[in-house]
Design a protein around this motif. Structure first.
Motif, short mmCIF file in Angstrom:
data_model
loop_
_atom_site.label_atom_id
_atom_site.label_comp_id
_atom_site.label_asym_id
_atom_site.label_seq_id
_atom_site.Cartn_x
_atom_site.Cartn_y
_atom_site.Cartn_z
N ALA A 136 4.48 5.80 -8.58
CA ALA A 136 4.90 5.49 -9.97
C ALA A 136 3.70 5.44 -10.90
O ALA A 136 3.73 4.78 -11.93
CB ALA A 136 5.67 4.18 -9.99
N ASN A 159 8.28 3.21 -4.99
CA ASN A 159 6.89 2.76 -5.12
C ASN A 159 6.65 1.46 -4.38
O ASN A 159 7.56 0.65 -4.21
CB ASN A 159 6.51 2.60 -6.60
CG ASN A 159 5.01 2.65 -6.80
OD1 ASN A 159 4.33 3.48 -6.18
ND2 ASN A 159 4.46 1.78 -7.61
N ARG A 160 5.40 1.31 -3.92
CA ARG A 160 4.97 0.09 -3.23
C ARG A 160 5.19 -1.11 -4.17
O ARG A 160 5.78 -2.10 -3.80
CB ARG A 160 3.49 0.27 -2.86
CG ARG A 160 2.88 -0.84 -2.10
CD ARG A 160 1.49 -0.44 -1.65
NE ARG A 160 0.62 -0.08 -2.78
CZ ARG A 160 -0.63 0.32 -2.67
NH1 ARG A 160 -1.17 0.45 -1.49
NH2 ARG A 160 -1.35 0.61 -3.75
N THR A 161 4.70 -0.95 -5.41
CA THR A 161 4.92 -1.98 -6.43
C THR A 161 6.20 -1.59 -7.19
O THR A 161 6.17 -0.72 -8.06
CB THR A 161 3.72 -2.01 -7.40
OG1 THR A 161 2.52 -1.91 -6.63
CG2 THR A 161 3.70 -3.27 -8.24
N LYS A 164 6.57 -1.27 -11.08
CA LYS A 164 6.04 -0.08 -11.76
C LYS A 164 7.07 1.04 -11.76
O LYS A 164 7.23 1.77 -12.74
CB LYS A 164 4.74 0.38 -11.07
CG LYS A 164 3.51 -0.26 -11.68
CD LYS A 164 2.27 0.05 -10.89
CE LYS A 164 1.73 1.45 -11.06
NZ LYS A 164 0.52 1.66 -10.23
P1 ATR Z 1 -2.26 8.78 -10.44
O1 ATR Z 1 -2.54 8.68 -11.90
O2 ATR Z 1 -3.03 9.86 -9.74
O3 ATR Z 1 -0.79 8.84 -10.12
P2 ATR Z 1 -2.38 5.96 -9.93
O4 ATR Z 1 -1.84 5.70 -11.30
O5 ATR Z 1 -3.50 5.11 -9.44
O6 ATR Z 1 -2.86 7.44 -9.79
O7 ATR Z 1 -1.15 5.87 -8.90
C1 ATR Z 1 -1.32 5.97 -7.54
C2 ATR Z 1 0.04 5.84 -6.85
O8 ATR Z 1 -0.15 5.89 -5.43
C3 ATR Z 1 0.75 4.52 -7.14
O9 ATR Z 1 2.14 4.76 -7.19
C4 ATR Z 1 0.37 3.68 -5.92
O10 ATR Z 1 1.28 2.65 -5.63
P3 ATR Z 1 1.17 1.21 -6.39
O11 ATR Z 1 1.68 1.44 -7.78
O12 ATR Z 1 2.01 0.30 -5.62
O13 ATR Z 1 -0.30 0.87 -6.37
C5 ATR Z 1 0.43 4.73 -4.84
N1 ATR Z 1 -0.32 4.38 -3.63
C6 ATR Z 1 -1.65 4.47 -3.45
N2 ATR Z 1 -1.99 4.09 -2.19
C7 ATR Z 1 -0.83 3.75 -1.57
C8 ATR Z 1 -0.48 3.29 -0.26
N3 ATR Z 1 -1.42 3.10 0.68
N4 ATR Z 1 0.82 3.07 0.02
C9 ATR Z 1 1.78 3.26 -0.90
N5 ATR Z 1 1.52 3.71 -2.16
C10 ATR Z 1 0.25 3.95 -2.49
#
Ligand code: ATR
Length: 295
Positions: A136, A159-161, A164
């Motif tokens: 997200a 999404n994990r969070t 968002k």
């Molecule tokens: P971008 O602009 O490239 O999308 P970002 O805004 O930092 O980068 O988003 C990264 C995404 O990868 C987020 O949805 C993040 O989840 P969170 O919003 O919960 O942080 C997700 N993400 C990154 N590492 C993760 C992991 N180990 N497991 C699950 N989701 C992950």
């Protein structure tokens, strides 16, 4: 000794701003396109600190820069520094391309065009289908808006969070009439039958990384295509698992190339035909994978 006359006093300047940018493939991509199209222009990478985008662009404008790509972490911050924004980029809330205007730079989003091209190349239509977007963040916004624009009937944001995902779903509801749901990974297996999956998370990204946000690979049963915006590694664990389940698995390299081609087309008011675009894509894929293999 050899005279270097690739650039001269008439060369038009372009670049990419981000942080970090030293690993960006865009200079090679853009300089190759310009060479193929016979344009006298140069494209280089510039590291710009967070909070310094406005200052950097004011300086660049005075120096006569014609355009930029914008990458992490500036795709949202840059919006406040523009002299105009394309409606699609405004919808997404992120800008990755700037084109010089009389008073400043106008912002566009070609990530969405690159992602759309990935589906088009494979002959997959999102219309009337359920699309699952993993993540997200900034890249997920482009994926979700693409699904909405292409008239998907249902979009699930995972999404994990979860908050968002919910906030992204809320913003898309303003212009999308289809079903839109925000869930966590615990609900992944409860998502009804879905045809397309787009991974926008960085979980599987990086040299030597072998992890996927999808633990139960039965999630891929019946899925037609899985697009991962990641291309390092070339095949992520997520794509590997999807391919084993019979899905068409597409990495993020085509998205990278086609967003770059779309940016070039905006800067030069031109259209690169499909055949030429494919040639550019193929030569760069050979270069990229060859260069990787030599390491
Ligand atoms: P971008 O602009 O490239 O999308 P970002 O805004 O930092 O980068 O988003 C990264 C995404 O990868 C987020 O949805 C993040 O989840 P969170 O919003 O919960 O942080 C997700 N993400 C990154 N590492 C993760 C992991 N180990 N497991 C699950 N989701 C992950």
């Amino acid at each position: 000794m050899r005279v270097n006359d690739i650039f001269n006093g008439k060369t038009k300047a372009y670049g990419i701003i981000g942080n970090p940018v030293e690993h960006s493939f865009s200079p090679i991509l853009q300089n190759t396109i310009a060479q193929e199209c016979g344009e006298n222009c140069s494209y280089t990478a510039f590291k710009v600190e967070k909070g310094m985008v406005k200052k950097a662009l004011e300086g660049a404008f005075e120096l006569g820069f014609e355009g930029f790509n914008v990458t992490v972490p500036h795709k949202v911050e840059v919006i406040d520094c523009l002299d105009g924004i394309d409606p699609l980029a405004e919808k997404i809330g992120a800008v990755n391309t700037l084109k010089r205007t009389e008073k400043g730079y106008k912002g566009y989003n070609t990530d969405i065009l690159g992602l759309g091209k990935c589906f088009e190349i494979e002959g997959f239509s999102l219309e009337g289908e359920r699309v699952v977007v993993l993540g997200a963040g900034g890249a997920a916004k482009a994926a979700v808006v693409l699904a909405a624009e292409k008239k998907a009937s249902s979009i699930y944001i995972v999404n994990r969070t979860v908050e968002k995902a919910e906030s992204l779903a809320q913003s898309v509801k303003e212009f999308y009439d289809g079903e839109i749901c925000a869930v966590g990974y615990d609900a992944l297996m409860e998502i009804p039958e879905h045809k397309y999956v787009i991974n926008t998370t960085s979980a599987g990204m990086g040299e030597g990384v072998w992890q996927s946000v999808v633990e139960n690979t039965d999630f891929f049963d019946g899925v037609a295509a899985v697009v991962d915006i990641v291309y390092v590694p070339w095949e992520t664990k997520l794509l590997h698992d999807a391919a084993e389940k019979g899905c068409k698995a597409v990495n993020g390299f085509n998205m990278l190339i086609y967003q770059g081609i779309a940016s070039y087309e905006i800067w030069h008011d031109t259209k690169i035909d499909d055949k030429k675009a494919k040639e550019i894509r193929d030569i760069l894929a050979d270069y990229y994978t060859g260069a990787k293999n030599e390491k």
